[in-house]
Design a protein around this motif. Structure first.
Motif, PDB file in Angstrom:
ATOM      1  N   ALA A 109       1.763  16.485  -3.277  1.00 17.84           N
ATOM      2  CA  ALA A 109       2.973  17.309  -3.266  1.00 17.84           C
ATOM      3  C   ALA A 109       3.343  17.807  -1.878  1.00 17.84           C
ATOM      4  CB  ALA A 109       2.791  18.491  -4.216  1.00 17.84           C
ATOM      5  N   SER A 110       2.408  17.765  -0.905  1.00 12.55           N
ATOM      6  CA  SER A 110       2.690  18.244   0.455  1.00 12.55           C
ATOM      7  C   SER A 110       3.022  17.118   1.422  1.00 12.55           C
ATOM      8  CB  SER A 110       1.478  19.025   0.997  1.00 12.55           C
ATOM      9  OG  SER A 110       1.184  20.136   0.194  1.00 12.55           O
ATOM     10  N   LEU A 111       3.071  15.890   0.935  1.00 13.98           N
ATOM     11  CA  LEU A 111       3.258  14.736   1.817  1.00 13.98           C
ATOM     12  C   LEU A 111       4.643  14.768   2.456  1.00 13.98           C
ATOM     13  CD1 LEU A 111       1.466  12.298   2.578  1.00 13.98           C
ATOM     14  CD2 LEU A 111       2.791  10.943   0.949  1.00 13.98           C
ATOM     15  N   SER A 112       4.679  14.672   3.793  1.00 10.90           N
ATOM     16  CA  SER A 112       5.953  14.654   4.512  1.00 10.90           C
ATOM     17  C   SER A 112       6.200  13.319   5.196  1.00 10.90           C
ATOM     18  CB  SER A 112       5.999  15.785   5.541  1.00 10.90           C
ATOM     19  OG  SER A 112       4.985  15.621   6.512  1.00 10.90           O
ATOM     20  N   SER A 113       5.127  12.561   5.495  1.00 13.44           N
ATOM     21  CA  SER A 113       5.297  11.291   6.205  1.00 13.44           C
ATOM     22  C   SER A 113       4.388  10.240   5.583  1.00 13.44           C
ATOM     23  CB  SER A 113       4.958  11.469   7.695  1.00 13.44           C
ATOM     24  OG  SER A 113       5.165  10.270   8.411  1.00 13.44           O
ATOM     25  N   LEU A 114       4.992   9.136   5.131  1.00 17.20           N
ATOM     26  CA  LEU A 114       4.257   8.035   4.507  1.00 17.20           C
ATOM     27  C   LEU A 114       4.672   6.733   5.171  1.00 17.20           C
ATOM     28  CD1 LEU A 114       2.385   6.861   2.317  1.00 17.20           C
ATOM     29  CD2 LEU A 114       4.370   6.798   0.782  1.00 17.20           C
ATOM     30  N   ASP A 115       3.707   6.069   5.825  1.00 21.78           N
ATOM     31  CA  ASP A 115       3.974   4.785   6.480  1.00 21.78           C
ATOM     32  C   ASP A 115       2.997   3.765   5.927  1.00 21.78           C
ATOM     33  OD1 ASP A 115       4.563   2.645   8.073  1.00 21.78           O
ATOM     34  OD2 ASP A 115       4.257   3.682   9.996  1.00 21.78           O
ATOM     35  N   ILE A 116       3.529   2.836   5.096  1.00 16.88           N
ATOM     36  CA  ILE A 116       2.714   1.760   4.534  1.00 16.88           C
ATOM     37  C   ILE A 116       3.219   0.401   4.994  1.00 16.88           C
ATOM     38  CG2 ILE A 116       2.103   3.149   2.513  1.00 16.88           C
ATOM     39  CD1 ILE A 116       4.176   1.514   0.940  1.00 16.88           C
ATOM     40  N   SER A 117       4.053   0.401   6.027  1.00 13.73           N
ATOM     41  CA  SER A 117       4.678  -0.843   6.493  1.00 13.73           C
ATOM     42  C   SER A 117       3.627  -1.808   7.038  1.00 13.73           C
ATOM     43  CB  SER A 117       5.725  -0.535   7.558  1.00 13.73           C
ATOM     44  OG  SER A 117       5.136   0.139   8.654  1.00 13.73           O
ATOM     45  N   GLY A 118       3.984  -3.124   7.021  1.00 15.50           N
ATOM     46  CA  GLY A 118       3.116  -4.122   7.624  1.00 15.50           C
ATOM     47  C   GLY A 118       1.841  -4.382   6.848  1.00 15.50           C
ATOM     48  N   ASN A 119       1.902  -4.336   5.516  1.00 17.70           N
ATOM     49  CA  ASN A 119       0.767  -4.679   4.672  1.00 17.70           C
ATOM     50  C   ASN A 119       1.172  -5.785   3.704  1.00 17.70           C
ATOM     51  OD1 ASN A 119      -1.692  -2.822   5.119  1.00 17.70           O
ATOM     52  ND2 ASN A 119       0.037  -1.398   5.257  1.00 17.70           N
ATOM     53  N   GLU A 120       0.453  -5.923   2.601  1.00 18.71           N
ATOM     54  CA  GLU A 120       0.752  -6.983   1.626  1.00 18.71           C
ATOM     55  C   GLU A 120       0.937  -6.397   0.234  1.00 18.71           C
ATOM     56  OE1 GLU A 120      -2.435  -9.807   1.978  1.00 18.71           O
ATOM     57  OE2 GLU A 120      -2.215  -9.981   4.152  1.00 18.71           O
ATOM     58  N   PHE A 121       1.527  -5.203   0.173  1.00 15.14           N
ATOM     59  CA  PHE A 121       1.777  -4.578  -1.125  1.00 15.14           C
ATOM     60  C   PHE A 121       2.804  -5.393  -1.904  1.00 15.14           C
ATOM     61  CE2 PHE A 121       0.303  -0.760   1.244  1.00 15.14           C
ATOM     62  CZ  PHE A 121      -0.774  -0.457   0.427  1.00 15.14           C
ATOM     63  N   VAL A 122       2.601  -5.456  -3.218  1.00 11.52           N
ATOM     64  CA  VAL A 122       3.459  -6.263  -4.093  1.00 11.52           C
ATOM     65  C   VAL A 122       3.967  -5.393  -5.241  1.00 11.52           C
ATOM     66  CG1 VAL A 122       2.243  -8.409  -3.539  1.00 11.52           C
ATOM     67  CG2 VAL A 122       1.498  -7.029  -5.486  1.00 11.52           C
ATOM     68  N   GLY A 123       4.789  -6.023  -6.101  1.00  9.80           N
ATOM     69  CA  GLY A 123       5.311  -5.348  -7.274  1.00  9.80           C
ATOM     70  C   GLY A 123       6.559  -4.548  -6.959  1.00  9.80           C
ATOM     71  N   LYS A 124       7.050  -3.884  -8.015  1.00 14.18           N
ATOM     72  CA  LYS A 124       8.230  -3.051  -7.832  1.00 14.18           C
ATOM     73  C   LYS A 124       7.855  -1.782  -7.058  1.00 14.18           C
ATOM     74  CE  LYS A 124      10.862  -4.531 -11.861  1.00 14.18           C
ATOM     75  NZ  LYS A 124      11.591  -4.088 -13.075  1.00 14.18           N
ATOM     76  N   PHE A 125       8.778  -1.390  -6.197  1.00 14.65           N
ATOM     77  CA  PHE A 125       8.527  -0.155  -5.472  1.00 14.65           C
ATOM     78  C   PHE A 125       8.707   1.005  -6.436  1.00 14.65           C
ATOM     79  CE2 PHE A 125       9.339   3.326  -2.499  1.00 14.65           C
ATOM     80  CZ  PHE A 125       8.238   3.173  -1.679  1.00 14.65           C
TER      81      PHE A 125
END
Length: 610
Positions: free
Chosen positions: A535-551
């Motif tokens: 609930a306190s998350l302000s910055s999320l960077d998951i770019s440049g990986n191999e995540f799949v599925g619907k966002f």
């Protein structure tokens, strides 16, 4: 029984008796009272006008109570008073001009109240005055020139008011003055050279005003001075070489001015000096080796200037030093091995210079050191294992240098460490498992090195850790499950490594996370739904990986999220428009995925890098 004898009381002392309530008007029925001492109680209310009946009163101590209101005018008719002490109350209003009637006063304390208005010129009538304290009120206006008539004065304090204007040159007539404190006001103009005539002065505090001009060389005449403070003004020019005549000086502060030029070698004669603060100025040239003669020094602050040249090895003679600050200058050369002789040292800062070469192993002798800052230099070579002997260290900053080699396992001996920064170097090898012994650690940052291997599971013992930065290295393997015990983590930076596998769902249990960067790795699978608990998350960077599925649309429930970077993955389907509806995104990037259909207009509007 007749209690008439009570009327003959001459001395009434109730200091510190925890008396409460108000002063009764019956106090006026003690016409023979000479001393009334009620310090350090909780008496409140106003002073009764009946106090005027105490015509034989010589001493009135009312300090550190809770009296309020204006001083009744009757006080000024107690003409036998020699001591009037009302410090530490809540008196208001102005000091009446009738104050000048108390011509027998030797001690006048009105500090720590809420008096306003100007200091009355009638103070100059109090020819017997020895001590005058009007500190920490709300006085305005200038310092009366009539104070120069008080030739018996030994102590004058008007600190912590709103006094303005220049200092009157008439103060030079106060030949008996030993203590002068005018700091924390708004005095302007130059410091009159006549201050140099106050040859009895032992303490002079003019700091935190708006003085301009140069420091008068006449101050060199004040050869009885112990403390001399000029900091936080607008003084210009150089440091007078005449200061070298002040051989009894124990404290000299000129920090926070606009002083320039070189430091006079004559300062090396101040053999009694314990504190020297010349930081935050524009001093140039080299630090004179004569500073090494100041063998009584306990604190030396020369930071935030424009010094050049090498750090003098003679500083190793200052074996009483506790704090030594050189940061933010232009020093070159190496760190002198003689610094290892400064065994009482608790703080050493040389950051923000151009120092080079290797760190001398002799630093390992500084067993009292609590803070070591050598960052933002050009140091090379390996970090000596002797650093592990500094078992009092609480903060160690070696970042932004050119260190090579491995991180010494001996650092695991530094069990008092709170902050440990190694980023922006060329360290190789693995992260030592011994770091798991640093159980007090709150920050561990090793970003931007060439570290490799897996993350040791022992890091899970660092339960006080709030920041873990291991990005931009060559770490491999999976994120060890032991990290889930770091419940205080607010920043986790794993980006730009070679981590593999699915991203662990237990990250969602790190409820204090505000920054989570795992970009540019080889994480795969879907994004774990447990992240919705952050609930306190302000910055999320998951770019440049191999995540799949619907966002996942549940990202829109992270109401504090302002940065969302998901580009260069393999997400499919349509992008949930409610994410940008619900979130106030400042940095939003989603390109190079496999989203289908056209992006909603609001998504295109919010994105910073489609």
């Amino acid at each position: 029984m007749c209690l008439c004898f009570l009327l003959l009381i001459a001395y009434l002392n109730s200091d510190g008796y925890s008396l409460d309530g108000t002063m009764p008007p019956e106090i006026g029925r003690l016409p023979y009272l000479q001393v009334l001492s009620l310090d350090d109680n909780t008496l409140h209310g106003t002073l009764p006008s009946e106090i005027s009946n105490l015509r034989k009163l010589v001493v009135l101590y009312l300090a550190y109570n809770e009296f309020t209101g204006i001083l009744p005018p009757e006080v000024w008719y107690l003409t036998s008073l020699t001591i009037l002490d009302i410090e530490g109350n809540h008196f208001t209003g102005t000091l009446a001009t009738e104050l000048g009637l108390l011509t027998s006063l030797t001690d006048l304390y009105v500090g720590d109240n809420k008096f306003t208005g100007t200091l009355p010129s009638e103070l100059g009538l109090l020819k017997s005055l020895d001590i005058h304290s009007a500190s920490r009120n709300q006085f305005t206006g200038t310092l009366p020139s009539e104070l120069g008539l008080l030739t018996s004065l030994t102590s004058l304090s008007v600190r912590g008011n709103n006094l303005t204007g220049p200092l009157p040159s008439e103060l030079s007539f106060l030949a008996s003055l030993k203590y002068l404190a005018i700091y924390n006001n708004q005095f302007t103009g130059t410091l009159p050279p006549e201050v140099g005539y106050l040859t009895s002065l032992r303490e002079l505090y003019v700091d935190t005003n708006q003085f301009t001009g140069t420091l008068p060389s006449e101050l060199g005449l004040l050869t009885s001075l112990l403390n001399l403070r000029f900091h936080n003004n607008y003084f210009t020019g150089t440091l007078p070489s005449e200061f070298g005549l002040l051989t009894t000086l124990t404290e000299l502060t000129v920090d926070g001015n606009q002083l320039a030029g070189t430091i006079p070698s004559e300062l090396g004669k101040l053999i009694s000096l314990e504190y020297l603060g010349i930081y935050n100025n524009q001093f140039t040239g080299t630090l004179p080796p004569e500073v090494g003669y100041l063998t009584s020094l306990r604190e030396l602050y020369v930071d935030a200037n424009q010094f050049t040249g090498t750090l003098p090895s003679e500083l190793g003679l200052l074996t009483s030093l506790l704090n030594l600050h050189f940061h933010n200058n232009n020093f070159t050369g190496t760190l002198p091995s003689e610094f290892g002789l400064l065994t009482p040292l608790t703080e050493l800062t040389v950051d923000g210079n151009q120092l080079a070469g290797t760190i001398p192993s002799e630093l390992g002798k500084l067993i009292s050191l609590e803070y070591l800052g050598i960052y933002n230099n050009q140091f090379t070579g390996t970090l000596p294992p002797e650093v592990g002997y500094l078992t009092s260290l609480r903060e160690l900053y070696v970042d932004t240098n050119q260190f090579t080699g491995t991180l010494p396992s001996e650092l695991g001996l530094l069990t008092s460490l709170l902050n440990l920064h190694f980023h922006n170097n060329n360290f190789t090898g693995t992260l030592p498992s011994e770091f798991g012994l640093l159980i007090s650690l709150t920050e561990l940052i090793v970003d931007r090195n060439q570290l490799a291997g897996t993350i040791p599971s022992e890091l899970g013992k660092l339960t006080s850790l709030m920041t873990l930065g291991i990005g931009e290295n060559q770490f491999t393997g999976t994120v060890p499950s032991q990290i889930k015990g770091l419940l205080e983590l607010s920043t986790l930076y794993l980006g730009s490594n070679e981590f593999v596998g699915t991203f662990p769902s237990w990250i969602g249990d790190l409820l204090n996370l505000s920054t989570l960067w795992i970009n540019n790795n080889n994480f795969n699978g879907t994004l774990p739904s447990q992240l919705v608990k952050l609930a306190s998350l302000s910055s999320l960077d998951i770019s440049g990986n191999e995540f799949v599925g619907k966002f996942p649309s549940w990202i829109g429930n992270l109401k504090t999220l302002s940065d969302l970077l998901i580009s260069n993955n393999q997400f499919t389907g349509t992008f949930p428009p409610e994410i940008v509806k619900n979130l106030d995104l400042e940095d939003f990037c989603l390109h190079n995925n496999n989203f289908t259909g056209s992006l909603p207009e609001q998504v295109e509007t919010k994105s910073t890098c489609i």
